[in-house]
Design a protein around this motif. Sequence first.
Motif: not given
Length: 291
Positions: A226-245
């Motif tokens: 749950s924590i892993s999925l929440a972090m992945a979704v949270g960064f994708s929605v609220f801070y896209p540059p973090f997952v852009a690479p």
Amino acid sequence: MNDTGLLLVVTAASVVLVAGLYVLASGFRERPPRRPGPSRLRALDLRAAIGQRKRLAVALVVGVVFGVWTGWPLAFAAGVLGCWHLPRLLGPDTAAAERIATVEAIAAWTEMLRDTLSAAAGLAQAVLASTGVAPHALREPLGRLGASLRARVPFTQALEAFGEDLADPIADQVVVCLVHAHSHQVKHLSDLLSELAEAARAQVSLAVQVNAERAKHRTSMRTITSISLAMAVGFSVFYPPFVAPYGTAAGQGVLLVVIGLFAFSFVLMRRIFRPRPTPRLLVLADTSQEA
């Protein structure tokens, strides 16, 4: 190799990952010697087919949503793989709960049969009388046993069919005991049935304790996932540059390794959680006769 070529390689690797992990999970499944009766087999096959189609449809929809939302080929594979496996890996252990309910019902029926023996004219009449007040978990199998006895099916054949219908080691012990008592006029059958009922209840008590211990590890798995999925979704929605690479071909390759390690660890945990099957007496008896 340009980015398009690398992206195609990553997409192909994603497909191989999904197929490979599915084969791996299938290979890890313990397959106990279980041979359900024809009626139960047809019901289980139909129920399983409907459930798998629903799960596959949901997994494909989620995979498409993830793939379109992120634009990553690997997101589609991860969405399909997660929706297909995570509910069984992280959800409640329904198979263990059903087994506990079945063994409890077998113990209650064995005690009921022991109490009925004193008032019945014979063992066959006692078994037939006990099928009318069956515990809930054994209602259908005992109903079929009663119907077979009323249809003048031989006592031994009807009981063996009942054992195959349940496909449980504890039920096999009771069936073998009753068949032997019917053929050889065993004395002190009531005492033997009492011992079988006590053994069944002891297994239930042990299984409850084991399941309670496994529930702690399942909770840990749910928390980490749950924590892993929440972090992945949270960064994708609220801070896209973090997952852009991860949107590049190289990033998809790294993400492929990460998802593969997570999936492999979940499969191994599932393997650890699944208890080893107990050998069945009826199957062993049939094998020795065939040999």
